[in-house]
Write a protein that holds these residues in place. Structure first.
Motif, PDB file in Angstrom:
ATOM      1  N   GLY A  86       0.773  -1.224   0.000  1.00 13.19           N
ATOM      2  CA  GLY A  86       0.000   0.000   0.000  1.00 13.19           C
ATOM      3  C   GLY A  86       0.809   1.282   0.000  1.00 13.19           C
ATOM      4  O   GLY A  86       0.263   2.372  -0.083  1.00 13.19           O
ATOM      5  N   VAL A  87       2.145   1.173   0.064  1.00 13.30           N
ATOM      6  CA  VAL A  87       3.019   2.342   0.047  1.00 13.30           C
ATOM      7  C   VAL A  87       3.501   2.547  -1.379  1.00 13.30           C
ATOM      8  O   VAL A  87       4.190   1.692  -1.936  1.00 13.30           O
ATOM      9  CB  VAL A  87       4.234   2.153   0.998  1.00 13.30           C
ATOM     10  N   GLU A  88       3.112   3.673  -1.991  1.00  8.64           N
ATOM     11  CA  GLU A  88       3.537   3.938  -3.364  1.00  8.64           C
ATOM     12  C   GLU A  88       5.021   4.283  -3.391  1.00  8.64           C
ATOM     13  O   GLU A  88       5.520   5.047  -2.570  1.00  8.64           O
ATOM     14  CB  GLU A  88       2.734   5.082  -3.974  1.00  8.64           C
ATOM     15  N   VAL A  89       5.729   3.676  -4.324  1.00 10.28           N
ATOM     16  CA  VAL A  89       7.170   3.832  -4.486  1.00 10.28           C
ATOM     17  C   VAL A  89       7.421   4.554  -5.804  1.00 10.28           C
ATOM     18  O   VAL A  89       6.804   4.207  -6.818  1.00 10.28           O
ATOM     19  CB  VAL A  89       7.857   2.448  -4.494  1.00 10.28           C
ATOM     20  N   PRO A  90       8.313   5.546  -5.826  1.00  9.82           N
ATOM     21  CA  PRO A  90       8.609   6.219  -7.107  1.00  9.82           C
ATOM     22  C   PRO A  90       9.138   5.213  -8.129  1.00  9.82           C
ATOM     23  O   PRO A  90      10.048   4.442  -7.840  1.00  9.82           O
ATOM     24  CB  PRO A  90       9.694   7.239  -6.747  1.00  9.82           C
ATOM     25  N   THR A  91       8.552   5.224  -9.305  1.00  9.71           N
ATOM     26  CA  THR A  91       8.973   4.258 -10.324  1.00  9.71           C
ATOM     27  C   THR A  91      10.380   4.525 -10.833  1.00  9.71           C
ATOM     28  O   THR A  91      11.026   3.603 -11.328  1.00  9.71           O
ATOM     29  CB  THR A  91       7.991   4.236 -11.505  1.00  9.71           C
ATOM     30  N   ASP A  92      10.882   5.749 -10.676  1.00 11.39           N
ATOM     31  CA  ASP A  92      12.254   6.013 -11.113  1.00 11.39           C
ATOM     32  C   ASP A  92      13.280   5.386 -10.174  1.00 11.39           C
ATOM     33  O   ASP A  92      14.468   5.374 -10.465  1.00 11.39           O
ATOM     34  CB  ASP A  92      12.515   7.506 -11.297  1.00 11.39           C
ATOM     35  N   ALA A  93      12.829   4.809  -9.062  1.00  9.38           N
ATOM     36  CA  ALA A  93      13.722   4.111  -8.144  1.00  9.38           C
ATOM     37  C   ALA A  93      13.994   2.678  -8.604  1.00  9.38           C
ATOM     38  O   ALA A  93      14.821   1.983  -8.030  1.00  9.38           O
ATOM     39  CB  ALA A  93      13.128   4.090  -6.731  1.00  9.38           C
ATOM     40  N   MET A  94      13.317   2.243  -9.648  1.00  9.19           N
ATOM     41  CA  MET A  94      13.445   0.872 -10.142  1.00  9.19           C
ATOM     42  C   MET A  94      14.484   0.781 -11.249  1.00  9.19           C
ATOM     43  O   MET A  94      14.531   1.647 -12.112  1.00  9.19           O
ATOM     44  CB  MET A  94      12.110   0.406 -10.734  1.00  9.19           C
ATOM     45  N   CYS A  95      15.314  -0.264 -11.218  1.00  8.52           N
ATOM     46  CA  CYS A  95      16.193  -0.494 -12.359  1.00  8.52           C
ATOM     47  C   CYS A  95      15.613  -1.582 -13.249  1.00  8.52           C
ATOM     48  O   CYS A  95      15.874  -1.610 -14.437  1.00  8.52           O
ATOM     49  CB  CYS A  95      17.613  -0.822 -11.919  1.00  8.52           C
ATOM     50  N   SER A  96      14.801  -2.469 -12.699  1.00  8.55           N
ATOM     51  CA  SER A  96      14.112  -3.476 -13.487  1.00  8.55           C
ATOM     52  C   SER A  96      12.991  -4.077 -12.650  1.00  8.55           C
ATOM     53  O   SER A  96      12.999  -3.959 -11.433  1.00  8.55           O
ATOM     54  CB  SER A  96      15.080  -4.581 -13.939  1.00  8.55           C
ATOM     55  N   VAL A  97      12.045  -4.702 -13.312  1.00  9.76           N
ATOM     56  CA  VAL A  97      10.996  -5.392 -12.577  1.00  9.76           C
ATOM     57  C   VAL A  97      11.471  -6.811 -12.278  1.00  9.76           C
ATOM     58  O   VAL A  97      12.309  -7.360 -13.010  1.00  9.76           O
ATOM     59  CB  VAL A  97       9.654  -5.401 -13.338  1.00  9.76           C
ATOM     60  N   PRO A  98      10.968  -7.428 -11.217  1.00 13.78           N
ATOM     61  CA  PRO A  98      11.367  -8.804 -10.901  1.00 13.78           C
ATOM     62  C   PRO A  98      11.022  -9.766 -12.040  1.00 13.78           C
ATOM     63  O   PRO A  98      10.083  -9.520 -12.805  1.00 13.78           O
ATOM     64  CB  PRO A  98      10.551  -9.126  -9.640  1.00 13.78           C
ATOM     65  N   SER A  99      11.762 -10.835 -12.129  1.00 11.44           N
ATOM     66  CA  SER A  99      11.605 -11.768 -13.247  1.00 11.44           C
ATOM     67  C   SER A  99      10.200 -12.358 -13.336  1.00 11.44           C
ATOM     68  O   SER A  99       9.686 -12.547 -14.442  1.00 11.44           O
ATOM     69  CB  SER A  99      12.652 -12.873 -13.175  1.00 11.44           C
ATOM     70  N   ALA A 100       9.551 -12.650 -12.214  1.00 13.69           N
ATOM     71  CA  ALA A 100       8.192 -13.209 -12.252  1.00 13.69           C
ATOM     72  C   ALA A 100       7.217 -12.220 -12.887  1.00 13.69           C
ATOM     73  O   ALA A 100       6.325 -12.608 -13.640  1.00 13.69           O
ATOM     74  CB  ALA A 100       7.718 -13.583 -10.844  1.00 13.69           C
ATOM     75  N   VAL A 101       7.388 -10.940 -12.606  1.00 20.24           N
ATOM     76  CA  VAL A 101       6.527  -9.908 -13.175  1.00 20.24           C
ATOM     77  C   VAL A 101       6.848  -9.732 -14.657  1.00 20.24           C
ATOM     78  O   VAL A 101       5.941  -9.658 -15.496  1.00 20.24           O
ATOM     79  CB  VAL A 101       6.675  -8.575 -12.410  1.00 20.24           C
ATOM     80  N   ALA A 102       8.120  -9.691 -15.006  1.00 24.10           N
ATOM     81  CA  ALA A 102       8.525  -9.548 -16.406  1.00 24.10           C
ATOM     82  C   ALA A 102       7.989 -10.707 -17.247  1.00 24.10           C
ATOM     83  O   ALA A 102       7.514 -10.498 -18.369  1.00 24.10           O
ATOM     84  CB  ALA A 102      10.040  -9.459 -16.517  1.00 24.10           C
TER      85      ALA A 102
END
Length: 122
Positions: A86-102
């Motif tokens: 429930g805590v929104e995280v800035p998307t620019d903090a991501m370098c990639s999505v986890p493999s299960a999501v990808a």
């Protein structure tokens, strides 16, 4: 290396099992996944003009919920929203999505654009 998206603390974890799923500095649950993510739900929407959105819900071994929203056009997707318990995280903090999501997003025919930050759930 683990990362807290709430207070920006990087910390190491030593142990035989995944970390607890909270930041040791501030106690926030907005930290990188504990263990592997398991996708629990996926919803997809596509318009007639080629715009689409894929919402992927996943949990980690500490039962925290990760919500990923990928917006796509012509088969190329970009992470536009991420919430951890429930805590929104800035998307620019991501370098990639986890493999299960990808893999889930790829199954919908969407490739994901990579970010440039050194932090993010792996």
């Amino acid at each position: 290396m683990e990362h807290c998206f709430a207070c920006e603390t990087d910390y190491g974890y030593l142990g035989g099992s995944p970390h607890r799923g909270t930041c040791p500095a501030c106690g926030s649950p907005a930290v990188t996944p504990a263990g592997e993510l398991s996708v629990v739900e996926t919803t997809a929407w596509e318009s007639a003009n080629g715009l689409s959105t894929i919402h992927v819900s996943a949990t980690d071994t500490s039962a925290r919920r990760f919500e990923f929203v990928i917006a796509a056009r012509r088969g190329r997707g970009e992470l536009v929203c991420l919430a951890i318990d429930g805590v929104e995280v800035p998307t620019d903090a991501m370098c990639s999505v986890p493999s299960a999501v990808a893999a889930t997003v790829s199954a919908h025919g969407i490739g994901i654009s990579e970010g440039a930050s050194p932090h993010g759930p792996q």
